[in-house]
Design a protein around this motif. Sequence first.
Motif, PDB file in Angstrom:
ATOM      1  N   THR A  75      -3.121  17.738  -3.528  1.00 29.94           N
ATOM      2  CA  THR A  75      -2.765  17.136  -2.515  1.00 29.94           C
ATOM      3  C   THR A  75      -4.388  16.047  -1.643  1.00 29.94           C
ATOM      4  OG1 THR A  75      -1.572  18.872  -2.262  1.00 29.94           O
ATOM      5  CG2 THR A  75      -1.803  17.069  -0.292  1.00 29.94           C
ATOM      6  N   MET A  76      -5.032  16.374  -1.190  1.00 33.29           N
ATOM      7  CA  MET A  76      -6.021  15.084  -1.241  1.00 33.29           C
ATOM      8  C   MET A  76      -6.103  14.421  -1.758  1.00 33.29           C
ATOM      9  SD  MET A  76      -9.600  16.318   0.252  1.00 33.29           S
ATOM     10  CE  MET A  76      -8.897  17.323   1.053  1.00 33.29           C
ATOM     11  N   LEU A  77      -6.449  14.582  -3.286  1.00 34.77           N
ATOM     12  CA  LEU A  77      -6.671  13.336  -3.760  1.00 34.77           C
ATOM     13  C   LEU A  77      -5.803  12.137  -3.849  1.00 34.77           C
ATOM     14  CD1 LEU A  77      -9.320  14.961  -6.235  1.00 34.77           C
ATOM     15  CD2 LEU A  77      -9.489  12.773  -4.991  1.00 34.77           C
ATOM     16  N   GLU A  78      -4.119  13.209  -4.218  1.00 37.02           N
ATOM     17  CA  GLU A  78      -3.049  12.370  -4.660  1.00 37.02           C
ATOM     18  C   GLU A  78      -2.793  11.367  -3.156  1.00 37.02           C
ATOM     19  OE1 GLU A  78       0.002  14.878  -5.669  1.00 37.02           O
ATOM     20  OE2 GLU A  78      -0.710  15.127  -8.057  1.00 37.02           O
ATOM     21  N   GLU A  79      -2.933  11.683  -1.601  1.00 33.44           N
ATOM     22  CA  GLU A  79      -2.911  10.693  -0.870  1.00 33.44           C
ATOM     23  C   GLU A  79      -4.020   9.665  -0.438  1.00 33.44           C
ATOM     24  OE1 GLU A  79      -2.858  11.395   3.896  1.00 33.44           O
ATOM     25  OE2 GLU A  79      -2.689  13.582   2.454  1.00 33.44           O
ATOM     26  N   VAL A  80      -5.061  10.203  -1.193  1.00 30.91           N
ATOM     27  CA  VAL A  80      -6.080   9.272  -0.866  1.00 30.91           C
ATOM     28  C   VAL A  80      -5.590   7.804  -2.184  1.00 30.91           C
ATOM     29  CG1 VAL A  80      -8.873   9.032  -1.178  1.00 30.91           C
ATOM     30  CG2 VAL A  80      -7.870  10.842  -0.147  1.00 30.91           C
ATOM     31  N   VAL A  81      -5.664   8.857  -3.121  1.00 32.21           N
ATOM     32  CA  VAL A  81      -5.231   6.908  -4.399  1.00 32.21           C
ATOM     33  C   VAL A  81      -4.005   6.436  -3.766  1.00 32.21           C
ATOM     34  CG1 VAL A  81      -4.827   6.700  -6.824  1.00 32.21           C
ATOM     35  CG2 VAL A  81      -6.404   8.468  -5.961  1.00 32.21           C
ATOM     36  N   ARG A  82      -2.852   6.900  -3.533  1.00 32.84           N
ATOM     37  CA  ARG A  82      -1.801   6.318  -2.540  1.00 32.84           C
ATOM     38  C   ARG A  82      -2.110   5.439  -1.401  1.00 32.84           C
ATOM     39  NH1 ARG A  82       1.302  11.107  -1.894  1.00 32.84           N
ATOM     40  NH2 ARG A  82       0.894  11.407   0.122  1.00 32.84           N
ATOM     41  N   THR A  83      -2.836   5.786  -0.687  1.00 30.17           N
ATOM     42  CA  THR A  83      -3.164   5.200   0.255  1.00 30.17           C
ATOM     43  C   THR A  83      -3.746   3.582   0.131  1.00 30.17           C
ATOM     44  OG1 THR A  83      -3.249   7.103   2.062  1.00 30.17           O
ATOM     45  CG2 THR A  83      -4.028   5.373   2.587  1.00 30.17           C
ATOM     46  N   LEU A  84      -5.055   3.953  -0.805  1.00 31.72           N
ATOM     47  CA  LEU A  84      -5.836   3.066  -0.836  1.00 31.72           C
ATOM     48  C   LEU A  84      -5.668   2.198  -1.785  1.00 31.72           C
ATOM     49  CD1 LEU A  84      -8.920   4.755  -0.426  1.00 31.72           C
ATOM     50  CD2 LEU A  84      -8.529   3.596   0.937  1.00 31.72           C
ATOM     51  N   SER A  85      -4.465   2.333  -2.970  1.00 29.17           N
ATOM     52  CA  SER A  85      -4.234   1.134  -4.386  1.00 29.17           C
ATOM     53  C   SER A  85      -3.446   0.016  -4.262  1.00 29.17           C
ATOM     54  CB  SER A  85      -3.285   2.147  -5.111  1.00 29.17           C
ATOM     55  OG  SER A  85      -3.533   3.913  -5.203  1.00 29.17           O
ATOM     56  N   PRO A  86      -3.559  -1.052  -3.957  1.00 31.98           N
ATOM     57  CA  PRO A  86      -3.449  -1.658  -3.653  1.00 31.98           C
ATOM     58  C   PRO A  86      -2.627  -2.591  -4.745  1.00 31.98           C
ATOM     59  CG  PRO A  86      -6.085  -1.536  -4.681  1.00 31.98           C
ATOM     60  CD  PRO A  86      -5.319  -0.509  -5.227  1.00 31.98           C
ATOM     61  N   THR A  87      -1.642  -3.413  -3.994  1.00 28.90           N
ATOM     62  CA  THR A  87      -0.174  -3.348  -4.781  1.00 28.90           C
ATOM     63  C   THR A  87      -0.066  -5.059  -4.661  1.00 28.90           C
ATOM     64  OG1 THR A  87       0.513  -4.333  -3.030  1.00 28.90           O
ATOM     65  CG2 THR A  87       0.364  -1.664  -2.973  1.00 28.90           C
ATOM     66  N   GLY A  88       1.028  -5.035  -5.837  1.00 30.27           N
ATOM     67  CA  GLY A  88       0.076  -6.539  -6.760  1.00 30.27           C
ATOM     68  C   GLY A  88       0.112  -6.432  -7.972  1.00 30.27           C
ATOM     69  N   SER A  89       0.835  -7.504  -8.969  1.00 28.07           N
ATOM     70  CA  SER A  89       0.160  -7.718 -10.203  1.00 28.07           C
ATOM     71  C   SER A  89      -1.217  -7.366  -9.863  1.00 28.07           C
ATOM     72  CB  SER A  89       1.119  -9.086 -11.081  1.00 28.07           C
ATOM     73  OG  SER A  89       1.345 -10.289 -10.593  1.00 28.07           O
ATOM     74  N   HIS A  90      -1.833  -9.010  -9.760  1.00 23.52           N
ATOM     75  CA  HIS A  90      -3.280  -8.653 -10.138  1.00 23.52           C
ATOM     76  C   HIS A  90      -4.437  -8.149  -8.911  1.00 23.52           C
ATOM     77  CE1 HIS A  90      -1.971 -12.989 -11.755  1.00 23.52           C
ATOM     78  NE2 HIS A  90      -1.318 -13.044 -10.961  1.00 23.52           N
ATOM     79  N   ALA A  91      -3.595  -7.014  -8.917  1.00 24.51           N
ATOM     80  CA  ALA A  91      -4.578  -5.544  -8.251  1.00 24.51           C
ATOM     81  C   ALA A  91      -5.316  -5.292  -8.976  1.00 24.51           C
ATOM     82  CB  ALA A  91      -3.724  -5.033  -7.184  1.00 24.51           C
ATOM     83  N   PRO A  92      -6.693  -4.662  -8.354  1.00 25.04           N
ATOM     84  CA  PRO A  92      -7.315  -3.876  -9.278  1.00 25.04           C
ATOM     85  C   PRO A  92      -6.119  -2.076  -9.653  1.00 25.04           C
ATOM     86  CG  PRO A  92      -9.116  -4.662  -7.552  1.00 25.04           C
ATOM     87  CD  PRO A  92      -7.583  -5.106  -7.375  1.00 25.04           C
ATOM     88  N   ILE A  93      -6.484  -1.124 -10.985  1.00 25.51           N
ATOM     89  CA  ILE A  93      -5.682   0.013 -10.679  1.00 25.51           C
ATOM     90  C   ILE A  93      -6.572   0.973 -10.396  1.00 25.51           C
ATOM     91  CG2 ILE A  93      -4.704   1.098 -12.779  1.00 25.51           C
ATOM     92  CD1 ILE A  93      -4.844  -1.416 -13.957  1.00 25.51           C
ATOM     93  N   VAL A  94      -6.116   1.542  -9.780  1.00 22.86           N
ATOM     94  CA  VAL A  94      -7.002   3.268  -9.471  1.00 22.86           C
ATOM     95  C   VAL A  94      -6.211   4.102 -10.595  1.00 22.86           C
ATOM     96  CG1 VAL A  94      -7.645   5.297  -8.191  1.00 22.86           C
ATOM     97  CG2 VAL A  94      -7.233   2.706  -7.449  1.00 22.86           C
ATOM     98  N   ASP A  95      -6.711   4.454 -11.411  1.00 22.73           N
ATOM     99  CA  ASP A  95      -6.542   5.607 -12.485  1.00 22.73           C
ATOM    100  C   ASP A  95      -7.153   6.722 -11.972  1.00 22.73           C
ATOM    101  OD1 ASP A  95      -5.324   6.627 -14.352  1.00 22.73           O
ATOM    102  OD2 ASP A  95      -6.801   5.817 -16.226  1.00 22.73           O
TER     103      ASP A  95
END
Length: 315
Positions: free
Chosen positions: A222-242
Motif C-alpha cells: 500500500t505504501m509503495l503504491e501510494e508513493v508512486v501514485r503521488t509522484l508519477s508525472p502526468t502527460g504524454s511527454h512525462a517520464p514513466i514510473v514502472d
Amino acid sequence: MTRAHTDTILIASPFGEERERLAGILRKAGHGVRATSAIDEAVESYRENPASCVVADADLPGGGGAHLVGLLRALDEEAIVILLSSHADIEETVDLMREGAFHVVRKPIQPEQIQVVVSKGLDQQRLSRGNRDLKSQLDINEKLAMIGRLASGVAHELNNPLDGVQRYVRMTQEGLGEEHETLQEFLDRAMSGLTRMTSIVRQLLSFSRNVAIENERENLRTMLEEVVRTLSPTGSHAPIVDLNNPYLDFQVPRALFQVFVNLIKNALDAVETHGPRGKVKVRVEHDDDRIEIRVSDNGIGVAPENLKRVFEPFF
C-alpha cells in the motif's frame, strides 16, 4: 584524496641495491612495502593506492625528490614523504622540509634511524587522519544542530495552517452526500496527503527535540503504491514510473514512506530531461524473511564527488 590510505611504505629510488636494502629493513620492522624506481612510477602507484608513508631518494631522475614531494602533496596534502640524501646540508634540509618533506635522512642509511623516522611519519599520518575525522564529525554535528533549529521553525510554522486545512476538508467530506462520489475520492486523497504532511511535521519536531520518531507500521504494498501514485508525472511527454509490486502482507515502519519518496523523486529528477524516454523502475523482491526494494533510473547517475554526501540531510 578520498580513498583510505593503506598501511604500506612506498619506496622510490633509482638504485636497485638501495631499494632492496630499504625494503628489507622496513619489512623486518613489520611494514608492508612497495618499490618504484622513478618519479612517474611513484606518483602513479600513490594515485592508485595511497601509501601511509613514502621514502624517496633525493636524486630521483626527472626533478629529484623535491619534485616528487610537490607532486604527491598535490595529490594528497597530508602525504608523508621522507627524503634520503647524501649531500644535503642544513640549509638544503630546511628548504626541502619547507617544500613539504616530512624529514631528510642522510645516507648511508642506518637501519635504526630509518625505522625511527618512518615510525614518526606513521604517527603523524595517524594524527592527521584523527584530526580530519574529528573535524568531519564536528562539521556534521554543526550541520545537524542547524538542521534541528530549521526543522523546529518549519514544523511550528506549518502546524497551524495544516490543522486548519484538515478541519475544512473534514467538514466538506461530512457535508457531501453519496451522489458526490468523485469529489469524495478527491477529498480522500487530499486528506491522505495532509495526514502525511502532519506526520512529517511531527517527525521534524521529534528530530529537533532529539526524540525517536514514532515507529508506526504500514503495509509495504500500500505504501509503495501510494508513493508512486503521488509522484508519477502526468502527460504524454512525462517520464514513466514502472512499479513491480507483488502482493506481500508485510508491515514496515511508516518512516520508510519518506525514504521511498526521496529515492523515487530523485530518480525522476534525474530523468526529467529524457521526456517519455525517461524511466524509473521500482522492483520489490522477496526471499524468505528478506525484502529488497530497488529503485533505478536511466539518468546520468551521481557525480563521483557527490557520492560521499548522499546521506547528508537536505543535500
